[in-house]
Design a protein around this motif. Structure first.
Motif, PDB file in Angstrom:
ATOM      1  N   THR B  93      -2.506-108.965  21.546  1.00  0.00           N
ATOM      2  CA  THR B  93      -3.570-109.750  20.918  1.00  0.00           C
ATOM      3  C   THR B  93      -3.008-110.999  20.253  1.00  0.00           C
ATOM      4  O   THR B  93      -3.664-112.034  20.199  1.00  0.00           O
ATOM      5  CB  THR B  93      -4.288-108.892  19.857  1.00  0.00           C
ATOM      6  OG1 THR B  93      -4.948-107.826  20.518  1.00  0.00           O
ATOM      7  CG2 THR B  93      -5.309-109.710  19.094  1.00  0.00           C
ATOM      8  N   GLN B  96       0.776-114.465  24.164  1.00  0.00           N
ATOM      9  CA  GLN B  96       1.752-114.126  25.203  1.00  0.00           C
ATOM     10  C   GLN B  96       3.147-114.605  24.846  1.00  0.00           C
ATOM     11  O   GLN B  96       4.142-113.999  25.238  1.00  0.00           O
ATOM     12  CB  GLN B  96       1.330-114.750  26.540  1.00  0.00           C
ATOM     13  CG  GLN B  96       0.046-114.168  27.083  1.00  0.00           C
ATOM     14  CD  GLN B  96       0.070-112.639  27.113  1.00  0.00           C
ATOM     15  OE1 GLN B  96       1.051-112.042  27.568  1.00  0.00           O
ATOM     16  NE2 GLN B  96      -0.975-112.009  26.601  1.00  0.00           N
ATOM     17  N   ARG B 119     -13.589-107.199  17.641  1.00  0.00           N
ATOM     18  CA  ARG B 119     -14.034-107.965  18.801  1.00  0.00           C
ATOM     19  C   ARG B 119     -13.427-107.375  20.069  1.00  0.00           C
ATOM     20  O   ARG B 119     -12.351-106.795  20.032  1.00  0.00           O
ATOM     21  CB  ARG B 119     -13.612-109.427  18.683  1.00  0.00           C
ATOM     22  CG  ARG B 119     -13.648-109.965  17.272  1.00  0.00           C
ATOM     23  CD  ARG B 119     -13.860-111.449  17.276  1.00  0.00           C
ATOM     24  NE  ARG B 119     -15.277-111.762  17.365  1.00  0.00           N
ATOM     25  CZ  ARG B 119     -15.772-112.806  18.019  1.00  0.00           C
ATOM     26  NH1 ARG B 119     -14.976-113.615  18.661  1.00  0.00           N
ATOM     27  NH2 ARG B 119     -17.062-113.023  18.043  1.00  0.00           N
ATOM     28  N   PRO B 120     -14.105-107.536  21.201  1.00  0.00           N
ATOM     29  CA  PRO B 120     -13.575-107.006  22.451  1.00  0.00           C
ATOM     30  C   PRO B 120     -12.250-107.676  22.803  1.00  0.00           C
ATOM     31  O   PRO B 120     -12.031-108.836  22.453  1.00  0.00           O
ATOM     32  CB  PRO B 120     -14.640-107.368  23.493  1.00  0.00           C
ATOM     33  CG  PRO B 120     -15.794-107.930  22.750  1.00  0.00           C
ATOM     34  CD  PRO B 120     -15.373-108.249  21.363  1.00  0.00           C
ATOM     35  N   ALA B 121     -11.373-106.927  23.461  1.00  0.00           N
ATOM     36  CA  ALA B 121     -10.077-107.473  23.841  1.00  0.00           C
ATOM     37  C   ALA B 121     -10.270-108.741  24.667  1.00  0.00           C
ATOM     38  O   ALA B 121     -11.208-108.844  25.455  1.00  0.00           O
ATOM     39  CB  ALA B 121      -9.288-106.438  24.634  1.00  0.00           C
ATOM     40  N   GLY B 122      -9.397-109.718  24.454  1.00  0.00           N
ATOM     41  CA  GLY B 122      -9.491-110.973  25.184  1.00  0.00           C
ATOM     42  C   GLY B 122      -9.222-112.151  24.283  1.00  0.00           C
ATOM     43  O   GLY B 122      -8.769-111.975  23.155  1.00  0.00           O
ATOM     44  N   PRO B 123      -9.530-113.353  24.771  1.00  0.00           N
ATOM     45  CA  PRO B 123      -9.244-114.559  23.983  1.00  0.00           C
ATOM     46  C   PRO B 123     -10.003-114.574  22.660  1.00  0.00           C
ATOM     47  O   PRO B 123      -9.499-115.079  21.661  1.00  0.00           O
ATOM     48  CB  PRO B 123      -9.703-115.709  24.885  1.00  0.00           C
ATOM     49  CG  PRO B 123     -10.019-115.121  26.207  1.00  0.00           C
ATOM     50  CD  PRO B 123     -10.115-113.639  26.083  1.00  0.00           C
ATOM     51  N   ARG B 125     -10.715-112.062  20.741  1.00  0.00           N
ATOM     52  CA  ARG B 125     -10.007-111.223  19.774  1.00  0.00           C
ATOM     53  C   ARG B 125      -8.779-111.961  19.249  1.00  0.00           C
ATOM     54  O   ARG B 125      -8.485-111.913  18.067  1.00  0.00           O
ATOM     55  CB  ARG B 125      -9.587-109.906  20.437  1.00  0.00           C
ATOM     56  CG  ARG B 125      -8.764-109.036  19.524  1.00  0.00           C
ATOM     57  CD  ARG B 125      -8.344-107.741  20.171  1.00  0.00           C
ATOM     58  NE  ARG B 125      -9.432-106.766  20.200  1.00  0.00           N
ATOM     59  CZ  ARG B 125      -9.269-105.511  20.595  1.00  0.00           C
ATOM     60  NH1 ARG B 125      -8.096-105.087  21.001  1.00  0.00           N
ATOM     61  NH2 ARG B 125     -10.288-104.680  20.606  1.00  0.00           N
ATOM     62  N   ARG B 126      -8.077-112.656  20.150  1.00  0.00           N
ATOM     63  CA  ARG B 126      -6.886-113.370  19.700  1.00  0.00           C
ATOM     64  C   ARG B 126      -7.262-114.460  18.706  1.00  0.00           C
ATOM     65  O   ARG B 126      -6.619-114.625  17.676  1.00  0.00           O
ATOM     66  CB  ARG B 126      -6.138-113.989  20.885  1.00  0.00           C
ATOM     67  CG  ARG B 126      -4.938-114.823  20.425  1.00  0.00           C
ATOM     68  CD  ARG B 126      -4.055-115.177  21.566  1.00  0.00           C
ATOM     69  NE  ARG B 126      -4.802-114.901  22.782  1.00  0.00           N
ATOM     70  CZ  ARG B 126      -4.374-115.123  24.009  1.00  0.00           C
ATOM     71  NH1 ARG B 126      -3.196-115.598  24.184  1.00  0.00           N
ATOM     72  NH2 ARG B 126      -5.098-114.872  25.051  1.00  0.00           N
TER      73      ARG B 126
END
Lengths: 102, 264
Positions: B93, B96, B119-123, B125-126
């Motif tokens: 999260t 990279q 929040r759902p995993a993905g951008p 959430r990041r």
């Protein structure tokens, strides 16, 4: 001495933080255990919220704080905006203390 | 379905700002308490920048002032051990790139973790993690600086009810993920375990103990499998998620109500 305490705490705490993050890359976790990680985090967060709401220094935190948290939670349950949840929780507790509730 | 707060980044910013405001006030209280306990101003500021963990900072000030520096280190580290499982759950999260993970790790707090995992995993959430992590770090340190400068002029955050703001915020962020039955059971069992253990164990341990609750769905699954007279061993551990016998609607509702009680 003070510098040593701060340094040890800072290095150790960062160690915990970064170890978890980097370990996640290294470990080839099977699918079932990867599903368990967010569940474990939810358990930790729930435990933090519950202990922070109810306890203070190992004992009961008094009634004002859990009452405020309960109001906030009821609002969250009704899908009130997050800001309102936080403000209502703090406001309820502050008001109760103003009225003399511990 | 995972987020009740179906808002964009601007919504996250607003939500983080609410917690951030409370953090400025509590940070100010930390700065004032540290100086009042006899710590030099630089020590209070260094703690907020490099340690950046509210609970451990208050604890360290108390124990150092009481003349037990070793206890301050041990107790603080025990309190912060929960960040390791948080890091495992957050993992990629943070980003990279290596520097993102190294820097992001330092910004990991209970609140930043809760904002991210809501929040759902993905951008999305990041972005939520970095937004919460950066803003709350700035809020905590600005607060500490204020407290160090203002000293005794800083009011008691308890009078503002801020000690209720943090658990309420955490619970609100957690609430959507509790719609999942297994997650709910684990979270409730963990919260109950931690509260019961709080008078008995040193600070930090009760919360770690909550991790033991992740076995709850497996136990339920096995029992349900047994009730269906499926031979033992056919239900692998962790299969409770799919083949656990669905409870009646009433039981489910009861669980939901208990969710409310437990997290308060």
């Amino acid at each position: 001495m003070l510098i040593a305490v701060i340094l040890a705490l800072a290095v150790g705490t960062y160690g915990f933080r970064v170890t978890g993050v980097l370990l996640r890359d290294r470990l080839e976790l099977p699918e079932w255990s990867r599903q368990l990680l967010p569940v474990g985090a939810a358990a930790l967060l729930a435990a933090l919220a519950a202990t922070a709401a109810l306890t203070e220094a190992g004992g009961f935190a008094g009634y004002a704080r859990p009452a405020g948290v309960l109001v906030g939670l009821a609002l969250a349950w009704r899908r009130a905006p997050f800001v309102l949840v936080v403000v209502a929780a703090a406001g309820t507790t502050a008001l109760l203390r103003l009225l003399g509730v511990a | 379905m995972r987020t009740a707060y179906r808002t964009g980044d601007r919504g996250v910013l607003r939500d983080v700002a609410a917690i951030g405001a409370a953090m400025v006030a509590v940070g100010a209280s930390f700065g004032a308490v540290a100086v009042a306990a006899g710590l030099p101003a630089w020590a209070a500021l260094a703690m907020s920048v490099f340690l950046y963990a509210g609970g451990a900072q208050f604890m360290a000030v108390g124990l150092v002032a009481a003349g037990s520096p070793l206890a301050a280190v041990l107790a603080g580290l025990l309190l912060n051990a929960r960040h390791l499982p948080f890091g495992l759950a957050l993992g990629g999260t943070l980003g990279q790139r290596r520097w993102q993970r190294l820097l992001g790790s330092h910004l990991m707090t209970d609140e930043a973790t809760a904002f991210a995992l809501a929040r759902p995993a993905g951008p999305g959430r990041r972005r939520a993690f970095w937004l919460a992590g950066t803003l709350l770090f700035l809020a905590w340190n600005a607060g500490t600086l204020l407290g160090v400068l203002a000293g005794g002029a800083v009011g008691d955050p308890g009078a503002l009810g801020l000690d209720a703001a943090f658990p309420a915020g955490l619970a609100a962020l957690l609430l959507p993920s509790l719609r999942d039955r297994d997650t709910r059971r684990v979270a409730l069992a963990g919260a109950g375990l931690a509260v019961l253990a709080t008078p008995l164990l040193p600070a930090g341990m009760p919360v770690l103990l909550a991790l033991a609750a992740v076995v709850v769905p497996a136990l339920r699954g096995r029992r349900a499998a047994g009730a269906d007279s499926v031979p033992d061993g056919t239900a692998p551990a962790g299969s409770g998620k799919k083949d656990g016998v669905a409870p009646s609607g009433a039981d489910d509702a009861g669980q939901v109500v208990r969710a409310g009680e437990a997290s308060c």
